[in-house]
Design a protein around this motif. Sequence first.
Motif, PDB file in Angstrom:
ATOM      1  N   THR A  11       0.854  -1.186   0.000  1.00 38.17           N
ATOM      2  CA  THR A  11       0.000   0.000   0.000  1.00 38.17           C
ATOM      3  C   THR A  11       0.888   1.232   0.000  1.00 38.17           C
ATOM      4  O   THR A  11       1.853   1.305   0.758  1.00 38.17           O
ATOM      5  N   LEU A  12       0.568   2.184  -0.838  1.00 40.46           N
ATOM      6  CA  LEU A  12       1.292   3.451  -0.826  1.00 40.46           C
ATOM      7  C   LEU A  12       0.669   4.344   0.239  1.00 40.46           C
ATOM      8  O   LEU A  12      -0.535   4.582   0.230  1.00 40.46           O
ATOM      9  N   CYS A  29      -1.005   2.367   7.440  1.00 40.88           N
ATOM     10  CA  CYS A  29      -0.206   3.568   7.210  1.00 40.88           C
ATOM     11  C   CYS A  29      -0.112   4.407   8.482  1.00 40.88           C
ATOM     12  O   CYS A  29      -1.028   4.428   9.304  1.00 40.88           O
ATOM     13  N   LEU A  30       1.017   5.083   8.614  1.00 41.87           N
ATOM     14  CA  LEU A  30       1.178   6.012   9.727  1.00 41.87           C
ATOM     15  C   LEU A  30       0.211   7.176   9.560  1.00 41.87           C
ATOM     16  O   LEU A  30      -0.073   7.604   8.441  1.00 41.87           O
TER      17      LEU A  30
END
Length: 104
Positions: A11-12, A29-30
């Motif tokens: 995942t981007l 994600c952060l």
Amino acid sequence: MTRCKIECRSTLCAPVTCKNPVILERQCCLTCLKQCLLHGVIYDHGERVSPKQCVECKCYDGIFICTRFDTDTKCPPLPCPPSEQLSVAEECCKFCPVVTFCQK
């Protein structure tokens, strides 16, 4: 009966700009949590600040959580006897009175 195929892939994630990003439950994600405001200064989630002596506050998702220190371990020892020590509003540590001697 229908069968599904599950595919895993990278995942981007968008870049984060806060100092203490976290990964939320069920996220990969952060992310940045809410900031805190104290005396016109903005603090990121996770930052610590001492707004007055013997108190430490930590920003937690937009809310400051503050704790008071034990004054016996955090305050400096005083040279004057306890009977002469003064308390000052907004300060947890006591002070000795200032004595000025003038010579003629």
